[in-house]
Write an enzyme that holds these catalytic residues in place. Structure first.
Site, PDB file in Angstrom:
ATOM      1  N   GLY A  80       0.811  -1.213   0.000  1.00  9.33           N
ATOM      2  CA  GLY A  80       0.000   0.000   0.000  1.00  9.33           C
ATOM      3  C   GLY A  80       0.843   1.263   0.000  1.00  9.33           C
ATOM      4  O   GLY A  80       0.518   2.246  -0.680  1.00  9.33           O
ATOM      5  N   THR A  81       1.924   1.251   0.760  1.00  9.71           N
ATOM      6  CA  THR A  81       2.774   2.439   0.857  1.00  9.71           C
ATOM      7  C   THR A  81       3.364   2.802  -0.496  1.00  9.71           C
ATOM      8  O   THR A  81       3.290   3.948  -0.940  1.00  9.71           O
ATOM      9  CB  THR A  81       3.897   2.199   1.891  1.00  9.71           C
ATOM     10  OG1 THR A  81       3.293   1.928   3.161  1.00  9.71           O
ATOM     11  CG2 THR A  81       4.836   3.383   1.997  1.00  9.71           C
ATOM     12  N   ASN A 140      -8.730   3.852   8.154  1.00 11.94           N
ATOM     13  CA  ASN A 140      -8.158   2.743   8.915  1.00 11.94           C
ATOM     14  C   ASN A 140      -8.277   2.909  10.436  1.00 11.94           C
ATOM     15  O   ASN A 140      -8.090   1.960  11.164  1.00 11.94           O
ATOM     16  CB  ASN A 140      -6.686   2.551   8.533  1.00 11.94           C
ATOM     17  CG  ASN A 140      -5.879   3.827   8.604  1.00 11.94           C
ATOM     18  OD1 ASN A 140      -6.259   4.848   8.028  1.00 11.94           O
ATOM     19  ND2 ASN A 140      -4.778   3.781   9.311  1.00 11.94           N
ATOM     20  N   GLN A 174      -7.943  -0.491   3.052  1.00  5.18           N
ATOM     21  CA  GLN A 174      -8.854  -1.026   4.076  1.00  5.18           C
ATOM     22  C   GLN A 174     -10.196  -1.457   3.482  1.00  5.18           C
ATOM     23  O   GLN A 174     -10.993  -2.087   4.170  1.00  5.18           O
ATOM     24  CB  GLN A 174      -9.119   0.029   5.158  1.00  5.18           C
ATOM     25  CG  GLN A 174      -7.906   0.378   6.001  1.00  5.18           C
ATOM     26  CD  GLN A 174      -7.508  -0.731   6.974  1.00  5.18           C
ATOM     27  OE1 GLN A 174      -8.302  -1.627   7.297  1.00  5.18           O
ATOM     28  NE2 GLN A 174      -6.271  -0.690   7.437  1.00  5.18           N
ATOM     29  N   SER A 218      -3.235  -3.481  -0.821  1.00  7.23           N
ATOM     30  CA  SER A 218      -2.170  -4.166  -0.102  1.00  7.23           C
ATOM     31  C   SER A 218      -2.660  -5.553   0.275  1.00  7.23           C
ATOM     32  O   SER A 218      -3.809  -5.714   0.705  1.00  7.23           O
ATOM     33  CB  SER A 218      -1.811  -3.384   1.159  1.00  7.23           C
ATOM     34  OG  SER A 218      -0.874  -4.100   1.915  1.00  7.23           O
ATOM     35  N   HIS A 255      -1.515  -7.713   2.688  1.00  9.09           N
ATOM     36  CA  HIS A 255      -1.493  -8.210   4.075  1.00  9.09           C
ATOM     37  C   HIS A 255      -2.653  -7.721   4.936  1.00  9.09           C
ATOM     38  O   HIS A 255      -2.831  -8.162   6.055  1.00  9.09           O
ATOM     39  CB  HIS A 255      -0.134  -7.911   4.747  1.00  9.09           C
ATOM     40  CG  HIS A 255       0.069  -6.498   5.194  1.00  9.09           C
ATOM     41  ND1 HIS A 255      -0.125  -6.100   6.496  1.00  9.09           N
ATOM     42  CD2 HIS A 255       0.472  -5.384   4.530  1.00  9.09           C
ATOM     43  CE1 HIS A 255       0.164  -4.806   6.615  1.00  9.09           C
ATOM     44  NE2 HIS A 255       0.523  -4.354   5.432  1.00  9.09           N
ATOM     45  N   THR A 285      12.667  -7.576 -10.326  1.00 12.38           N
ATOM     46  CA  THR A 285      12.128  -8.929 -10.491  1.00 12.38           C
ATOM     47  C   THR A 285      10.871  -9.084  -9.653  1.00 12.38           C
ATOM     48  O   THR A 285      10.849  -8.738  -8.475  1.00 12.38           O
ATOM     49  CB  THR A 285      13.179  -9.982 -10.104  1.00 12.38           C
ATOM     50  OG1 THR A 285      14.327  -9.763 -10.913  1.00 12.38           O
ATOM     51  CG2 THR A 285      12.647 -11.396 -10.317  1.00 12.38           C
ATOM     52  N   CYS A 321       1.179   2.974  14.157  1.00  9.73           N
ATOM     53  CA  CYS A 321       2.279   3.869  14.532  1.00  9.73           C
ATOM     54  C   CYS A 321       1.885   4.936  15.529  1.00  9.73           C
ATOM     55  O   CYS A 321       2.709   5.718  15.971  1.00  9.73           O
ATOM     56  CB  CYS A 321       2.877   4.505  13.288  1.00  9.73           C
ATOM     57  SG  CYS A 321       1.747   4.657  11.926  1.00  9.73           S
TER      58      CYS A 321
HETATM   59  C1  LIG Z   1      -1.827  -0.475   5.994  1.00 10.17           C
HETATM   60  C2  LIG Z   1      -2.241   0.679   5.180  1.00 10.17           C
HETATM   61  C3  LIG Z   1      -1.385   1.221   4.199  1.00 10.17           C
HETATM   62  C4  LIG Z   1       0.012   0.716   3.981  1.00 10.17           C
HETATM   63  O1  LIG Z   1       0.047  -0.520   3.358  1.00 10.17           O
HETATM   64  P1  LIG Z   1       1.402  -1.402   3.436  1.00 10.17           P
HETATM   65  O2  LIG Z   1       1.142  -2.543   2.517  1.00 10.17           O
HETATM   66  O3  LIG Z   1       1.552  -1.808   4.869  1.00 10.17           O
HETATM   67  O4  LIG Z   1       2.515  -0.538   2.967  1.00 10.17           O
HETATM   68  C5  LIG Z   1      -1.853   2.276   3.437  1.00 10.17           C
HETATM   69  N1  LIG Z   1      -3.087   2.784   3.628  1.00 10.17           N
HETATM   70  C6  LIG Z   1      -3.934   2.290   4.554  1.00 10.17           C
HETATM   71  C7  LIG Z   1      -5.297   2.883   4.682  1.00 10.17           C
HETATM   72  C8  LIG Z   1      -3.530   1.234   5.361  1.00 10.17           C
HETATM   73  O5  LIG Z   1      -4.379   0.775   6.291  1.00 10.17           O
END
Ligand SMILES: *Cc1c(COP(=O)(O)O)cnc(C)c1O
Length: 382
Positions: free
Chosen positions: A71-72, A151, A179, A199, A201, A237, A324
């Site tokens: 996501g980042t 989130n 989210q 994302s 995870h 890759t 965080c």
């Molecule tokens: C967790 C999250 C991200 C970041 O995603 P990562 O895959 O951990 O880098 C970005 N935006 C929101 C709203 C998130 O909850």
């Protein structure tokens, strides 16, 4: 001690199916998708099948999906890419004050480079209206970036209306849907969105993989330069096991969405109903337009960090809001942007559910939380 995991907005367990789907691509089928031989071909096929699956889940075409590291990266790429693409049009970007730090920190950096950033405050429920956006759009606006679901408090933004408003003025629309995907139905072409971040995870896929949807014929400049993977836009890759795991998790999530929405909404509402019986407890975020699995609260005369600690001692793993913000001195920026004062913003509790949570677990939380809050308040009054 049995542990209860209710921090699914921070990360989730990889599903069994996603885990199994990844395994062959570590050892037997470990090829580089760019290689011409059969190892390369089977890796390439896995990558492209995964792309198709992810595309289908959000109503996109497969050549509109680019795999990233999460996501980042997707948020960074979308925002910085549009800046480069539209450098002759202007330097004004509109976003919201409740975005994830992957958006907010990226915008701060652009501000240092001479960009003008408007961060819309939300209403008390964490929402932004199309009229608010309309009033902020200028001649030199190049991008609107507003998240699909928050989130910290779970509020769902009216992205279709916001996107329509941006388009009315010829402005591109990006949404951080990390989210939202698999939690609410998404059809990018119906919504009209230009760029969308995902994302793996957060939806029972593996960490370190995600995707960016770039609506054709929009053509962002490359994010990484190098070997020209991902049609030259994201060199490096490809993470084949990650993409395979993400695809299975996304497909599972979207298939199960209607049933899971029902079941976790009822767990969520049970939590909300009971936790609000605690004196001085308040729900944060929109009471109706919210993620099915997210219950978020503030409590008078409570310190988040202490409450999270007590819950942890009882085996309940929850968080204040974002991964965080736990150690931050000021309350979570999201609650502040929603108009909560610092004291109450520092008392936030987020309980975020997944399909793996049970009614029994909710009963345990409902049982443990009230005396904990009472005890913490008593200790505060010496
Ligand atoms: C967790 C999250 C991200 C970041 O995603 P990562 O895959 O951990 O880098 C970005 N935006 C929101 C709203 C998130 O909850």
């Amino acid at each position: 001690m049995e542990r209860i995991y209710v921090d699914n907005s921070a990360t989730t367990a990889v599903s069994e199916k996603a885990f199994s789907a990844m395994l062959p691509y570590f050892r037997e089928k470990f090829g580089n998708p760019s290689a011409i031989h059969s190892y390369g071909q089977e890796a390439k096929k896995a990558l492209e099948d995964s792309r198709n699956t992810v595309a289908k889940a959000i109503g996109a075409y497969n050549n509109e999906i680019y795999f990233t590291s999460g996501g980042t990266e997707s948020n960074n790429w979308a925002i910085n890419g549009v800046c480069q693409l539209k450098k002759d049009k202007g330097k004004h970007i509109i976003s919201s004050a409740v975005e994830h730090s992957a958006v907010l920190r990226t915008l701060e950096k652009l501000e240092l480079r001479g960009y003008s950033i408007t961060l819309l405050k939300t209403d008390k429920n964490g929402g932004i209206s199309p009229e608010q956006l309309q009033n902020a759009i200028r001649e030199d606006t190049i991008l609107v970036s507003i998240m699909m679901a928050n989130n910290v408090v779970g509020t769902l933004m009216p992205v279709k209306e916001l996107c329509d408003t941006a388009h009315k003025h010829g402005v591109l629309f990006h949404t951080d849907a990390v989210q939202a995907i698999t939690h609410i139905p998404i059809d990018v072409h119906y919504l009209g969105i230009d760029l969308l971040s995902m994302s793996a995870h957060k939806l029972h896929g593996p960490k370190g993989v995600g995707a960016l949807f770039i609506r054709l014929p929009l053509h962002l400049p490359p994010y990484h330069t190098g070997g020209g993977q991902e049609k030259g836009l994201r060199s490096g890759t490809e993470n084949v096991p990650g993409a395979a795991g993400m695809a299975v998790a996304v497909e599972e999530g979207v298939t199960a969405l209607p049933a899971v929405t029902n079941s976790i909404t009822s767990l969520r509402d049970k939590l909300i109903e009971n936790i609000l019986k605690i004196p001085g407890a308040y729900l944060t975020g929109d009471p109706v337009e919210r993620l099915p699995g997210l219950a978020s609260f503030v409590f008078e005369n409570i310190e988040s960090a202490l409450l999270i600690n007590e819950l942890n001692e009882a085996g309940i793993c929850a968080s204040p809001g974002s991964a965080c913000s736990a150690s931050a001195k000021e309350g979570p920026h999201v609650l502040s942007a929603m108009g909560y004062d610092d004291d109450i913003a520092r008392s936030a509790l987020r309980i975020s559910l997944s399909a793996y949570n049970t009614e029994q677990e909710m009963n345990y939380i409902i049982d443990k939380l009230p005396p904990m809050v009472a005890e913490l308040r008593k200790n505060r009054l010496y």
